[in-house]
Design an enzyme around this catalytic site. Sequence first.
Site, short mmCIF file in Angstrom:
data_model
loop_
_atom_site.label_atom_id
_atom_site.label_comp_id
_atom_site.label_asym_id
_atom_site.label_seq_id
_atom_site.Cartn_x
_atom_site.Cartn_y
_atom_site.Cartn_z
N ASP A 2 3.91 91.19 -58.22
CA ASP A 2 2.58 90.86 -58.78
C ASP A 2 1.54 91.67 -58.01
O ASP A 2 1.45 91.56 -56.79
CB ASP A 2 2.36 89.34 -58.61
CG ASP A 2 0.99 88.90 -59.10
OD1 ASP A 2 0.26 89.72 -59.70
OD2 ASP A 2 0.64 87.73 -58.87
N ASP A 101 0.12 93.12 -64.90
CA ASP A 101 0.33 93.41 -63.46
C ASP A 101 1.49 92.65 -62.84
O ASP A 101 1.56 92.52 -61.63
CB ASP A 101 -0.97 93.19 -62.68
CG ASP A 101 -1.24 91.72 -62.41
OD1 ASP A 101 -0.82 90.88 -63.22
OD2 ASP A 101 -1.86 91.42 -61.37
N GLU A 102 2.40 92.15 -63.68
CA GLU A 102 3.55 91.42 -63.14
C GLU A 102 4.84 91.87 -63.80
O GLU A 102 4.86 92.12 -65.01
CB GLU A 102 3.41 89.92 -63.42
CG GLU A 102 2.52 89.19 -62.44
CD GLU A 102 2.37 87.72 -62.83
OE1 GLU A 102 3.39 87.02 -62.86
OE2 GLU A 102 1.24 87.33 -63.12
N1 DCP Z 1 -7.35 88.40 -65.81
C1 DCP Z 1 -8.39 88.17 -66.72
N2 DCP Z 1 -8.85 86.88 -66.92
C2 DCP Z 1 -8.30 85.84 -66.25
C3 DCP Z 1 -7.24 86.05 -65.34
C4 DCP Z 1 -6.78 87.37 -65.14
O1 DCP Z 1 -8.89 89.12 -67.32
N3 DCP Z 1 -8.77 84.60 -66.46
C5 DCP Z 1 -6.90 89.80 -65.57
C6 DCP Z 1 -7.60 90.36 -64.35
C7 DCP Z 1 -6.53 90.39 -63.29
C8 DCP Z 1 -5.26 90.54 -64.10
O2 DCP Z 1 -5.50 89.88 -65.33
O3 DCP Z 1 -6.74 91.45 -62.37
C9 DCP Z 1 -4.05 89.95 -63.42
O4 DCP Z 1 -4.19 88.54 -63.28
P1 DCP Z 1 -3.72 87.77 -61.98
O5 DCP Z 1 -3.74 86.33 -62.30
O6 DCP Z 1 -2.45 88.34 -61.47
O7 DCP Z 1 -4.91 88.01 -60.93
P2 DCP Z 1 -5.21 89.18 -59.94
O8 DCP Z 1 -4.18 90.26 -59.99
O9 DCP Z 1 -6.61 89.64 -60.19
O10 DCP Z 1 -5.21 88.48 -58.52
P3 DCP Z 1 -3.99 88.01 -57.61
O11 DCP Z 1 -4.10 88.82 -56.37
O12 DCP Z 1 -4.24 86.57 -57.37
O13 DCP Z 1 -2.72 88.26 -58.36
CA CA Z 2 -1.95 89.82 -59.84
#
Ligand code: DCP
Ligand code: CA
Length: 359
Positions: A2, A101-102
């Site tokens: 992730d 991203d996963e």
């Molecule tokens: N995303 C979005 N709206 C949301 C949640 C996520 O547009 N409510 C998008 C932005 C994130 C991406 O999806 O960058 C990936 O979601 P993640 O939940 O994996 O969150 P992040 O990668 O940003 O943070 P983390 O470090 O917690 O994985």
């Molecule tokens: Ca993420």
Amino acid sequence: MDLDSFYAAVEEKRNPSIAGKPIVICVFSGRSSDSGAVATANYKARELGIKAGIPITAAKRLGKENAVFLPNDINYYREVSERIMELIEDECDALEQASIDEAYMDVTQKSRGIWENAQAIAEAIKQKIKEQEGLTCSIGIGPNKLVAKMASKAKKPDGLTIVREQEVAGFLENLDIRKIHGIGGKTAETLNGLGIKTAKQLGNANALALEEKLGKNKARLLQEKARGIDDSPVEQKQAQQISRIGTLKEDTNDREIIFEKIRELAQDMKRKMEKKKVFFRNVGIIAIDTGLETQTRSETMAETDDINIALSSARRLLEKFLDENPGKRLRRVGIRVSNLLYKKEQKSLGDFAQRYFMR
Ligand code: DCP
Ligand code: CA
């Protein structure tokens, strides 16, 4: 695997002048200048209480004058995501992309079932992503997809967590039920009402009491998850398309310069096509102008694996695009093949034909 604060990390990498600041990626709804929600925030911004889902206005109050607010550029994040998925595909037996991203990776064969080898593979993957894209990720290693996913969330950012079979029970013992995929705020509240806070408590809870509150299916599913039970395979989907996008040395509408870039990208795409053993039936070009607007053009043809056919098609599409958009200067360009046919399918078709005609 992730990626950490993905959109924000990509922007931070793209624009070094904002590195180290709180960064907030916004989805502006367009109704008024600040209406919309936060897509994600980097860890600096999260320290201020800014997180995905909150209104941009609230984030601006929390971020004060120090934080950087950017619109989300989903096309660019997809490009980066695609490159990373291709990068890590080589490191595992099978790769199942779960979101932008996963991804789940099966490393059973590659690690020969040895945990230390799996750890070394994870470390190599982290390093590769860091070197080639300047991004960090968090990886969890487990005996199945469910445990691996929970392990990947255990330590973030830049984490690596291993939960061996014999460690699963201990891992679940104090795990907050909110960390279990499928348990949101509302379900967690219901469960808390039953005195259930940890995965272990959920796993051991009275099944009938749970079914009464959650319904039979959900109760069973969550209880299995809480016990770390999952036998779903890592399912690799065949790619629907292969593409390469690159940045021109300078913004230009010079056909020769643009086409030279496409030719260069096509060489790299060719390697990938050969590895995947594909035929294509559609060729496209991707044109991103100086305002970062993306346009595509494509055409369909009889199936082939000949890169020169893809290139002459791309040339035609480019000429037409530039004729239709006089004076438009491009910043980034790309080439794509799609409507793919895998050669294995082809071969079996051939075998079939051969048998058919021999009869
Ligand atoms: N995303 C979005 N709206 C949301 C949640 C996520 O547009 N409510 C998008 C932005 C994130 C991406 O999806 O960058 C990936 O979601 P993640 O939940 O994996 O969150 P992040 O990668 O940003 O943070 P983390 O470090 O917690 O994985
Ligand atoms: Ca993420």
